[in-house]
Design a protein around this motif. Structure first.
Motif, PDB file in Angstrom:
ATOM      1  N   ARG A 135       6.954   0.948   9.349  1.00 36.02           N
ATOM      2  CA  ARG A 135       6.353   1.601   9.104  1.00 36.02           C
ATOM      3  C   ARG A 135       6.190   2.001   7.751  1.00 36.02           C
ATOM      4  NH1 ARG A 135       8.345   3.908  14.804  1.00 36.02           N
ATOM      5  NH2 ARG A 135       9.034   6.059  13.293  1.00 36.02           N
ATOM      6  N   ASN A 136       5.171   2.712   7.608  1.00 35.19           N
ATOM      7  CA  ASN A 136       4.529   3.207   6.475  1.00 35.19           C
ATOM      8  C   ASN A 136       5.133   4.912   7.194  1.00 35.19           C
ATOM      9  OD1 ASN A 136       3.615   1.202   5.312  1.00 35.19           O
ATOM     10  ND2 ASN A 136       1.832   2.156   5.745  1.00 35.19           N
ATOM     11  N   ARG A 137       6.110   4.740   5.382  1.00 34.00           N
ATOM     12  CA  ARG A 137       6.686   6.073   5.801  1.00 34.00           C
ATOM     13  C   ARG A 137       6.612   7.357   4.300  1.00 34.00           C
ATOM     14  NH1 ARG A 137      11.879   6.569   3.435  1.00 34.00           N
ATOM     15  NH2 ARG A 137      12.770   8.486   5.102  1.00 34.00           N
ATOM     16  N   LEU A 138       6.950   7.754   4.661  1.00 34.82           N
ATOM     17  CA  LEU A 138       6.447   8.601   2.727  1.00 34.82           C
ATOM     18  C   LEU A 138       6.919   8.069   2.033  1.00 34.82           C
ATOM     19  CD1 LEU A 138      10.120  10.772   3.932  1.00 34.82           C
ATOM     20  CD2 LEU A 138       7.989  10.678   4.131  1.00 34.82           C
ATOM     21  N   GLY A 139       5.879   7.421   1.506  1.00 34.74           N
ATOM     22  CA  GLY A 139       4.867   6.610   0.308  1.00 34.74           C
ATOM     23  C   GLY A 139       5.813   5.258   0.548  1.00 34.74           C
ATOM     24  N   GLY A 140       6.158   4.626   0.921  1.00 32.55           N
ATOM     25  CA  GLY A 140       7.142   2.801   1.339  1.00 32.55           C
ATOM     26  C   GLY A 140       6.638   3.009   2.873  1.00 32.55           C
ATOM     27  N   GLY A 141       7.218   1.783   3.227  1.00 35.08           N
ATOM     28  CA  GLY A 141       7.740   0.880   4.329  1.00 35.08           C
ATOM     29  C   GLY A 141       9.127   1.293   4.483  1.00 35.08           C
ATOM     30  N   PHE A 151       6.445  -8.932  -1.338  1.00 34.21           N
ATOM     31  CA  PHE A 151       6.668  -8.912  -2.432  1.00 34.21           C
ATOM     32  C   PHE A 151       6.328  -8.021  -3.565  1.00 34.21           C
ATOM     33  CE2 PHE A 151       8.887 -13.565  -1.513  1.00 34.21           C
ATOM     34  CZ  PHE A 151      10.026 -12.371  -1.649  1.00 34.21           C
ATOM     35  N   SER A 152       4.999  -7.336  -3.172  1.00 29.45           N
ATOM     36  CA  SER A 152       4.247  -6.509  -3.485  1.00 29.45           C
ATOM     37  C   SER A 152       4.406  -5.260  -3.224  1.00 29.45           C
ATOM     38  CB  SER A 152       2.496  -6.950  -2.611  1.00 29.45           C
ATOM     39  OG  SER A 152       2.615  -6.855  -1.684  1.00 29.45           O
TER      40      SER A 152
END
Length: 191
Positions: free
Chosen positions: A125-131, A186-187
């Motif tokens: 899941r998404n967290r603090l600007g990333g996964g 990769f994105s």
């Protein structure tokens, strides 16, 4: 805080003790405690890291989640605390068995050991600007996988076609956990 400290002192040093039944305790709300579990897994009291690992472990046994809020609960006190991300961090992982029978066993920073499977799901899941990957530990409480554990997990991954989408994931306890769409891997700069 006095009852909470007394409770912690009573438990300290008791090896193998079962988790207390915090889900059955319904004390009065006593206010907010200046205790924060930072996103990096550090537990702080009034801004200062708690250095006694055994004390952190004891507090973790009386942690309860209600919706998006977290509390330390004893039979007579309920104190709100701040959790920046997940209350625990998975710091170790080992694989037991092989193939479809393999089990991924995670150890948290507070000494809990959980095996990914039907009762302990892995998710991305998404967290603090990333996964990032997480594992469910107990009663709505999750552990963020540390960076090194995440790399170990990714090294065991495989792709599968689910519906019309190719997914990247891992298998543990007979359950395949799709963690990401292959087209998105990769994105995502966080991987």
């Amino acid at each position: 805080m006095n009852d909470l400290m007394r409770y912690a002192a009573d438990l300290e040093g008791v090896a193998g003790r079962r988790l207390p039944p915090v889900d059955q305790w319904n004390p009065e709300y006593c206010g907010e405690l200046d205790l924060t579990i930072r996103a990096d897994g550090t537990w702080t009291y009034q801004g200062t890291p708690i250095r006694r690992a055994r004390l952190v472990r004891l507090f973790s046994t009386v942690l309860r989640r209600e919706g998006e809020r977290y509390f330390l609960v004893t039979p007579v006190e309920k104190l709100k605390i701040t959790v920046e991300d997940a209350p625990f961090t998975a710091v170790l992982m080992r694989e037991e068995g092989a193939g479809e029978d393999s089990k991924l066993v995670f150890t948290t920073n507070v000494g809990d050991e959980v095996t990914a499977g039907r009762d302990h799901a892995l998710s991305w899941r998404n967290r603090l600007g990333g996964g990032a990957p997480y594992i469910h530990v107990r009663a709505g409480l999750d552990a963020l996988l540390s960076r090194s554990v995440m790399f170990d997990l990714v090294s065991l991954g495989e792709t599968r076609l689910i519906g019309e989408t190719e997914k990247f994931g891992v298998t543990s306890g007979g359950v395949y956990f799709p963690l990401a769409n292959v087209s998105e891997i990769f994105s995502d700069a966080s991987i």
